[in-house]
Scaffold this motif. Structure first.
Motif, PDB file in Angstrom:
ATOM      1  N   LYS A 174      29.023  35.550  44.658  1.00 41.00           N
ATOM      2  CA  LYS A 174      29.207  36.203  45.919  1.00 41.00           C
ATOM      3  C   LYS A 174      30.555  35.724  46.047  1.00 41.00           C
ATOM      4  O   LYS A 174      31.078  34.562  46.665  1.00 41.00           O
ATOM      5  CB  LYS A 174      28.168  35.404  46.973  1.00 41.00           C
ATOM      6  CG  LYS A 174      28.421  36.066  48.305  1.00 41.00           C
ATOM      7  CD  LYS A 174      27.227  35.526  49.188  1.00 41.00           C
ATOM      8  CE  LYS A 174      27.041  36.350  50.607  1.00 41.00           C
ATOM      9  NZ  LYS A 174      28.389  36.098  51.448  1.00 41.00           N
TER      10      LYS A 174
ATOM     11  N   ALA B 100      22.457  33.418  45.180  1.00 37.42           N
ATOM     12  CA  ALA B 100      23.673  32.723  45.487  1.00 37.42           C
ATOM     13  C   ALA B 100      23.583  31.625  46.340  1.00 37.42           C
ATOM     14  O   ALA B 100      23.936  30.256  46.316  1.00 37.42           O
ATOM     15  CB  ALA B 100      24.971  33.561  46.000  1.00 37.42           C
TER      16      ALA B 100
ATOM     17  N   ASP C 291      32.849  36.453  48.110  1.00 39.10           N
ATOM     18  CA  ASP C 291      33.357  36.214  49.757  1.00 39.10           C
ATOM     19  C   ASP C 291      32.640  35.067  50.301  1.00 39.10           C
ATOM     20  O   ASP C 291      32.652  35.019  51.375  1.00 39.10           O
ATOM     21  CB  ASP C 291      33.260  37.260  50.478  1.00 39.10           C
ATOM     22  CG  ASP C 291      31.993  37.996  50.338  1.00 39.10           C
ATOM     23  OD1 ASP C 291      31.043  37.249  49.770  1.00 39.10           O
ATOM     24  OD2 ASP C 291      31.584  38.642  51.283  1.00 39.10           O
ATOM     25  N   PHE C 292      31.840  34.081  49.385  1.00 40.51           N
ATOM     26  CA  PHE C 292      31.103  33.055  50.059  1.00 40.51           C
ATOM     27  C   PHE C 292      31.961  31.906  50.435  1.00 40.51           C
ATOM     28  O   PHE C 292      32.202  30.939  49.766  1.00 40.51           O
ATOM     29  CB  PHE C 292      30.006  32.866  49.026  1.00 40.51           C
ATOM     30  CG  PHE C 292      28.757  31.990  49.454  1.00 40.51           C
ATOM     31  CD1 PHE C 292      28.478  31.722  50.589  1.00 40.51           C
ATOM     32  CD2 PHE C 292      27.707  31.570  48.606  1.00 40.51           C
ATOM     33  CE1 PHE C 292      27.415  31.177  51.072  1.00 40.51           C
ATOM     34  CE2 PHE C 292      26.702  31.028  48.662  1.00 40.51           C
ATOM     35  CZ  PHE C 292      26.544  30.612  50.305  1.00 40.51           C
TER      36      PHE C 292
ATOM     37  N   ASP D 213      20.272  35.836  40.768  1.00 44.07           N
ATOM     38  CA  ASP D 213      21.343  36.301  41.553  1.00 44.07           C
ATOM     39  C   ASP D 213      21.359  35.707  42.771  1.00 44.07           C
ATOM     40  O   ASP D 213      21.930  36.198  43.796  1.00 44.07           O
ATOM     41  CB  ASP D 213      21.597  37.707  41.633  1.00 44.07           C
ATOM     42  CG  ASP D 213      20.433  38.544  42.432  1.00 44.07           C
ATOM     43  OD1 ASP D 213      19.400  38.089  42.449  1.00 44.07           O
ATOM     44  OD2 ASP D 213      20.647  39.621  42.642  1.00 44.07           O
TER      45      ASP D 213
END
Length: 330
Positions: free
Chosen positions: A278, A248, A280-281, A246
């Motif tokens: 993610k 990101a 909101d990346f 995970d």
């Protein structure tokens, strides 16, 4: 009591003393307190060592009660005053912390540990020069006190005096070869300095010690990326992802490496993974937008740029991105 009883101020947890040994000191202190209720000096020593051990275990609130007992019996004990100051520092009540640190140093002018703790608090309130002065004094008093060099290195790093920081971290390794986390912080300092080869050397020392640390592979990948060795960067980012599925940031960074290699479909796949992990990346949307733009997929590029702006309006320049949109028509 254990062999470490008299010098807890100068021991590093995980290097000089284990958590199990600290727990042993606490148990022994409780036993001494129970069996020597009429011996004031033994009571003082036991309460103090219990408080010191609790703090080294990160149990600052629990250390308050034994410190209160110590100071009731010995109100001018520098070692106890230092520990109260540490509690206030951890609570970000720095004015009170400075009061106790100052008093401890006044009562015990050669107290190197007190200078270090006061220096840490100076750093926390932005008084970097006073911070370094305190570390200098601690080192003058005790040239073998590794935490003084370590914290001075951190202070130099904040001031971007990377050579000074590296020199201090190297000194720590000379004094405490088992203080392996120094390889990480020194590697990052080499990285910040732009000396990527030495950064990689330090990160790979950590890999030898802990081959399952995803973050270390990620840091190696970043160093190779900025060296322009994108294939090797991809390899390290892939190892990071293998160890931490995970991760990101690692997907985004591997995507950047593919982008540099002009493998835009691979880059987009990695940005997709980063965004899925993610949502909101913002930078991943921007990077994916760049890949779509290069491929001529302007509709998806516009969507990603708009999403990046929405997520991070202060990070991306709206005018610059709309300039890109204008160029789509050329």
């Amino acid at each position: 009591m254990t062999e470490y009883f008299n010098d807890l101020d100068y021991l590093i947890v995980g290097v000089d003393i284990t958590k199990e040994e600290l727990e042993q000191i606490i148990n022994e202190a409780d036993k001494i307190l129970e069996e020597n209720q009429g011996d004031i000096q033994k009571q003082i020593n036991a309460y103090l060592k219990k408080a010191q051990s609790l703090q080294k275990l990160g149990k600052y609130k629990e250390s308050k009660k034994p410190l209160e007992k110590v100071l009731k019996l010995a109100p001018d004990l520098p070692e106890a005053l230092l520990r109260v100051g540490i509690i206030y520092s951890k609570e970000t009540r720095y004015e009170k912390a400075f009061k106790y640190f100052d008093e401890a140093i006044k009562l015990k002018p050669d107290y190197a540990a007190a200078y270090v703790m006061r220096g840490i608090s100076y750093g926390a309130v932005g008084q970097d020069d006073l911070e370094i002065e305190d570390y200098n004094e601690a080192i003058k008093l005790n040239p073998y006190f590794a935490p003084a060099y370590y914290n001075r290195g951190l202070a130099y790093g904040k001031k971007k005096k990377y050579d000074n920081a590296i020199e201090d971290y190297s000194k720590v390794l000379g004094l405490r070869p088992d203080f392996i986390s120094i390889y990480d912080i020194r590697g990052k300092t080499y990285y910040n300095k732009g000396d990527y080869d030495k950064a990689i050397d330090d990160f790979y020392e950590l890999v030898k010690i802990d081959p399952d640390d995803a973050l270390t592979y990620y840091n190696c990948g970043n160093s190779y990326y900025y060296k322009g060795n994108y294939d090797r960067a991809i390899k390290d980012y892939t190892d990071a992802i293998r160890l931490k599925s995970d991760f990101a940031l690692a997907y985004n960074s591997r995507g950047n490496s593919y982008y540099r290699k002009e493998e835009y479909d691979n880059a987009i796949n990695d940005y997709n993974s980063a965004i899925k992990l993610k949502p909101d990346f913002g930078i991943a949307y921007n990077n994916r937008g760049n890949s779509y733009y290069i491929k001529g997929d302007y509709d998806n590029a516009i969507k990603d740029y708009n999403k990046a702006i929405k997520l991070d309006p202060n990070e991306y320049n709206l005018g610059e991105l709309y300039d890109k949109k204008e160029n789509f028509c050329e």
